[in-house]
Design a protein around this motif. Structure first.
Motif, PDB file in Angstrom:
ATOM      1  N   CYS A  39      -8.204  -2.371  -3.454  1.00  0.00           N
ATOM      2  CA  CYS A  39      -9.388  -1.663  -3.949  1.00  0.00           C
ATOM      3  C   CYS A  39      -9.711  -0.404  -3.147  1.00  0.00           C
ATOM      4  O   CYS A  39     -10.363   0.500  -3.666  1.00  0.00           O
ATOM      5  CB  CYS A  39     -10.591  -2.606  -3.977  1.00  0.00           C
ATOM      6  SG  CYS A  39     -11.028  -3.323  -2.382  1.00  0.00           S
ATOM      7  N   LEU A  40      -9.286  -0.313  -1.888  1.00  0.00           N
ATOM      8  CA  LEU A  40      -9.572   0.874  -1.081  1.00  0.00           C
ATOM      9  C   LEU A  40      -8.461   1.908  -1.152  1.00  0.00           C
ATOM     10  O   LEU A  40      -8.532   2.924  -0.461  1.00  0.00           O
ATOM     11  CB  LEU A  40      -9.818   0.466   0.379  1.00  0.00           C
ATOM     12  CG  LEU A  40     -11.082  -0.350   0.640  1.00  0.00           C
ATOM     13  CD1 LEU A  40     -11.273  -0.579   2.135  1.00  0.00           C
ATOM     14  CD2 LEU A  40     -12.316   0.337   0.066  1.00  0.00           C
ATOM     15  N   ASN A  41      -7.452   1.635  -1.962  1.00  0.00           N
ATOM     16  CA  ASN A  41      -6.344   2.580  -2.089  1.00  0.00           C
ATOM     17  C   ASN A  41      -6.552   3.422  -3.350  1.00  0.00           C
ATOM     18  O   ASN A  41      -6.377   2.937  -4.458  1.00  0.00           O
ATOM     19  CB  ASN A  41      -5.021   1.811  -2.172  1.00  0.00           C
ATOM     20  CG  ASN A  41      -3.813   2.737  -2.091  1.00  0.00           C
ATOM     21  OD1 ASN A  41      -3.891   3.915  -2.417  1.00  0.00           O
ATOM     22  ND2 ASN A  41      -2.690   2.201  -1.642  1.00  0.00           N
ATOM     23  N   PRO A  42      -6.928   4.691  -3.198  1.00  0.00           N
ATOM     24  CA  PRO A  42      -7.211   5.528  -4.379  1.00  0.00           C
ATOM     25  C   PRO A  42      -5.977   5.747  -5.250  1.00  0.00           C
ATOM     26  O   PRO A  42      -6.097   6.054  -6.436  1.00  0.00           O
ATOM     27  CB  PRO A  42      -7.702   6.844  -3.773  1.00  0.00           C
ATOM     28  CG  PRO A  42      -7.129   6.872  -2.390  1.00  0.00           C
ATOM     29  CD  PRO A  42      -7.083   5.444  -1.944  1.00  0.00           C
ATOM     30  N   PHE A  61     -10.059  -8.531   5.402  1.00  0.00           N
ATOM     31  CA  PHE A  61     -10.174  -7.589   4.293  1.00  0.00           C
ATOM     32  C   PHE A  61      -9.349  -8.057   3.091  1.00  0.00           C
ATOM     33  O   PHE A  61      -9.806  -8.012   1.950  1.00  0.00           O
ATOM     34  CB  PHE A  61      -9.714  -6.200   4.744  1.00  0.00           C
ATOM     35  CG  PHE A  61      -9.532  -5.236   3.611  1.00  0.00           C
ATOM     36  CD1 PHE A  61     -10.620  -4.726   2.932  1.00  0.00           C
ATOM     37  CD2 PHE A  61      -8.261  -4.860   3.214  1.00  0.00           C
ATOM     38  CE1 PHE A  61     -10.452  -3.848   1.878  1.00  0.00           C
ATOM     39  CE2 PHE A  61      -8.086  -3.984   2.160  1.00  0.00           C
ATOM     40  CZ  PHE A  61      -9.189  -3.473   1.496  1.00  0.00           C
ATOM     41  N   HIS A 112       0.838  -1.205   0.000  1.00  0.00           N
ATOM     42  CA  HIS A 112       0.000   0.000   0.000  1.00  0.00           C
ATOM     43  C   HIS A 112       0.873   1.255   0.000  1.00  0.00           C
ATOM     44  O   HIS A 112       0.632   2.197  -0.769  1.00  0.00           O
ATOM     45  CB  HIS A 112      -0.908   0.006   1.231  1.00  0.00           C
ATOM     46  CG  HIS A 112      -2.254  -0.591   0.993  1.00  0.00           C
ATOM     47  ND1 HIS A 112      -3.242   0.054   0.291  1.00  0.00           N
ATOM     48  CD2 HIS A 112      -2.779  -1.779   1.363  1.00  0.00           C
ATOM     49  CE1 HIS A 112      -4.327  -0.706   0.235  1.00  0.00           C
ATOM     50  NE2 HIS A 112      -4.070  -1.827   0.880  1.00  0.00           N
ATOM     51  N   ARG A 126      -5.181  -4.227  -8.510  1.00  0.00           N
ATOM     52  CA  ARG A 126      -6.195  -3.185  -8.313  1.00  0.00           C
ATOM     53  C   ARG A 126      -7.301  -3.667  -7.388  1.00  0.00           C
ATOM     54  O   ARG A 126      -7.748  -2.950  -6.491  1.00  0.00           O
ATOM     55  CB  ARG A 126      -6.796  -2.777  -9.661  1.00  0.00           C
ATOM     56  CG  ARG A 126      -5.939  -1.835 -10.483  1.00  0.00           C
ATOM     57  CD  ARG A 126      -6.634  -1.523 -11.793  1.00  0.00           C
ATOM     58  NE  ARG A 126      -7.929  -0.884 -11.565  1.00  0.00           N
ATOM     59  CZ  ARG A 126      -8.897  -0.830 -12.483  1.00  0.00           C
ATOM     60  NH1 ARG A 126      -8.710  -1.387 -13.670  1.00  0.00           N
ATOM     61  NH2 ARG A 126     -10.021  -0.217 -12.203  1.00  0.00           N
ATOM     62  N   TYR A 127      -7.771  -4.895  -7.591  1.00  0.00           N
ATOM     63  CA  TYR A 127      -8.800  -5.429  -6.705  1.00  0.00           C
ATOM     64  C   TYR A 127      -8.241  -5.668  -5.313  1.00  0.00           C
ATOM     65  O   TYR A 127      -8.923  -5.467  -4.306  1.00  0.00           O
ATOM     66  CB  TYR A 127      -9.356  -6.727  -7.278  1.00  0.00           C
ATOM     67  CG  TYR A 127     -10.285  -6.521  -8.452  1.00  0.00           C
ATOM     68  CD1 TYR A 127     -11.368  -5.656  -8.363  1.00  0.00           C
ATOM     69  CD2 TYR A 127     -10.084  -7.187  -9.653  1.00  0.00           C
ATOM     70  CE1 TYR A 127     -12.220  -5.456  -9.435  1.00  0.00           C
ATOM     71  CE2 TYR A 127     -10.939  -7.006 -10.734  1.00  0.00           C
ATOM     72  CZ  TYR A 127     -12.002  -6.138 -10.625  1.00  0.00           C
ATOM     73  OH  TYR A 127     -12.842  -5.943 -11.678  1.00  0.00           O
ATOM     74  N   SER A 161     -10.860  -9.057  -0.500  1.00  0.00           N
ATOM     75  CA  SER A 161     -10.403  -8.323  -1.682  1.00  0.00           C
ATOM     76  C   SER A 161      -9.866  -9.280  -2.734  1.00  0.00           C
ATOM     77  O   SER A 161     -10.171  -9.154  -3.924  1.00  0.00           O
ATOM     78  CB  SER A 161      -9.305  -7.324  -1.289  1.00  0.00           C
ATOM     79  OG  SER A 161      -9.805  -6.350  -0.413  1.00  0.00           O
TER      80      SER A 161
END
Length: 522
Positions: free
Chosen positions: A214-217, A114, A12, A210-211, A118
């Protein structure tokens, strides 16, 4: 499990750095003056994609090293519920009395849940889109097979795109391109270039990441930048190398882009001539076709070097994002059984001791400290073994200086109570056990003499209380205070006195027990 969580958090952090770095790179690479060619920039994207996955492995947390901090230097907040129950250990078995369950690391389990969801979502969506593409292929008419690429027309699509499985590569063209020779030629050349660049293969791995994030813009930002560079690299290859007429190519791009506006979402793992529908990106692509570019190779190399250094620094720094593996009660019980296998006084395992084990074994700073402590201890091994044998005391007592000083022979001016040495004698106790302390000499710093005095003191305390745990507690808070605590509480169990509020340095007894467990499990 926790190593995987650390890797996940590090990924991340690295994606944030990568996306911001490439965003700056894109801004600097204007249409008039490029840092490097789009093709080279694309290779950098793929290179750093691999680097990001590898760096957390290159900078792993050192989970095998122990950790410890000297007593009275850090006051740790509780991370586990207090328990009134003890786990008393007899040789060969463990009896649990009034032991309450100790909560597990909720954050770790939450992160793992999580991550799992994901990953499952990503794989599910990947297969769903794979089936969708398979359906498109079934309804397609093959135009020709060009080397390993199958070119097909389909009524199910409105814009051309390229796709590949592990074996087969496809170029899918809309059926209404059948009568447009120029569009068909340009589209085939463009989508063929995506295959040559490896875009259609990389997209599978990038989509899964990406999936996964998924919560990382910032992953979405990086994907958008990557798509732009992929398209620019295709444009660069076709236009700059004269494979297509620039005006025809720009006209075709505009026509396909107009159709793409109504497209809800492109097929997953597919590259397309106009999948990047951002108006500004489209403008930059067309402007780039008609603008003479000046590439600066060395500027690109320098920028890439700075970028790589930033990623490596982030990976190194982020290896402390999460505490390492928590010791479960079952694991701790096994460690305690080993620690008590020598038949000397029994180490106690309770919630307080387990809390210290988890703290001591859970941070890189602590592991570095305990590693250094053991190295210093090992340098004195011969003297320490001789003293243990001469005094006939349990070897477990050698863990006390880990808590007291980290096996550093500290001078009195390094302690607010003016204690000194490995064993942290105060002046009055040192005098009582024959150590000379005056303005000229401080025998508390003579490791042989102070260890002899410490063992004599501990033996005296054990003779008085007939219990090594009480002796260790008295070593820290004084024998008179321990006796008063016994009289008031009415118990001779050391941890009963601690739970009643009678202790010297906070959690001293728990830390010594944890230190013994670690020492005996080296």
């Amino acid at each position: 499990m926790v190593t995987f969580i650390n890797w996940f958090l590090c990924i991340h952090a690295l994606v944030v750095i990568a996306s911001l770095g490439f965003w700056i790179f894109r801004k600097l690479s204007g249409s008039q003056k490029l840092l490097t060619s789009a093709a080279s920039e694309l290779k950098l994207h793929y290179l750093f994609f691999v680097i990001i996955l590898v760096l957390p492995v290159v900078f792993p947390k050192d989970v095998d090293q122990f950790k410890f901090e000297p007593i009275a230097k850090v006051d740790y907040s509780a991370t586990i519920k207090k328990s009134s129950g003890n786990i008393h250990l007899d040789p060969g078995q463990i009896r649990i009395q009034d032991s309450r369950p100790i909560p597990m690391n909720v954050i770790s389990y939450g992160l793992m849940s999580f991550i799992f969801l994901s990953l499952v979502s990503g794989i599910t969506l990947w297969f769903r889109d794979r089936l969708k593409l398979k359906s498109i292929m079934k309804q397609s008419v093959t135009l020709k097979n060009l080397n390993s690429v199958r070119i097909v027309f389909s009524e199910s699509v409105s814009i051309p795109f390229s796709y590949r499985s592990l074996i087969t590569k496809w170029i899918v063209l809309p059926s209404d391109f059948l009568g447009a020779q120029s569009k068909t030629k340009i589209s085939i050349l463009h989508e063929m270039q995506h295959h040559r660049q490896g875009d259609t293969l990389w997209l599978h791995f990038i989509l899964l990441l990406r999936y996964f994030l998924c919560l990382n813009p910032f992953m979405a930002l990086w994907n958008q930048i990557l798509q732009e560079v992929q398209e620019l690299a295709c444009d660069e290859n076709l236009v700059d190398q004269g494979k297509v007429d620039t005006r025809e190519y720009a006209t075709c791009l505009l026509a396909v882009a107009q159709t793409a506006v109504s497209l809800k979402s492109p097929p997953a793992c597919a590259a397309g001539m106009a999948f990047v529908k951002n108006r500004h990106i489209l403008t930059r692509r067309i402007e780039s076709m008609f603008t003479e570019k000046e590439n600066s190779f060395w500027k690109g190399v320098i920028a890439a070097g700075i970028f790589a250094t930033a990623l490596a620094s982030t990976a190194w720094a982020s290896n402390d994002l999460l505490e390492d593996q928590r010791i479960s009660q079952e694991q701790a019980e096994k460690m305690v059984l080993k620690a008590n296998s020598d038949g000397n006084f029994h180490v106690v395992l309770n919630a307080r001791v387990l809390r210290q084990l988890n703290w001591y074994l859970g941070t890189s700073e602590g592991r570095k400290f305990i590693k250094a402590s053991f190295e210093r201890m090992d340098s004195m091994k011969e003297m320490l073994d001789t003293q243990v044998n001469d005094h006939r005391v349990p070897e477990k007592l050698l863990a006390i200086p880990i808590v007291e000083s980290g096996y550093q022979n500290l001078a009195a001016n390094q302690n607010p109570y003016k204690a000194a040495g490995l064993w942290q004698f105060i002046k009055s106790t040192a005098h009582n056990y024959g150590l000379k302390v005056d303005n000229q000499v401080d025998e508390r710093l003579d490791v042989d003499l102070e260890t002899d005095a410490a063992f004599r003191y501990l033996k005296a305390l054990n003779l008085r209380f007939k219990n090594w745990q009480l002796a260790i507690l008295a070593y820290n808070m004084g024998e008179q205070n321990v006796q008063r605590a016994i009289d008031k509480v009415g118990s001779r169990v050391a941890f009963d006195l601690v739970r009643a509020g009678y202790e010297g340095d906070k959690d001293y007894l728990a830390k010594v027990n944890a230190a013994i467990i670690i020492y005996k499990n080296r």
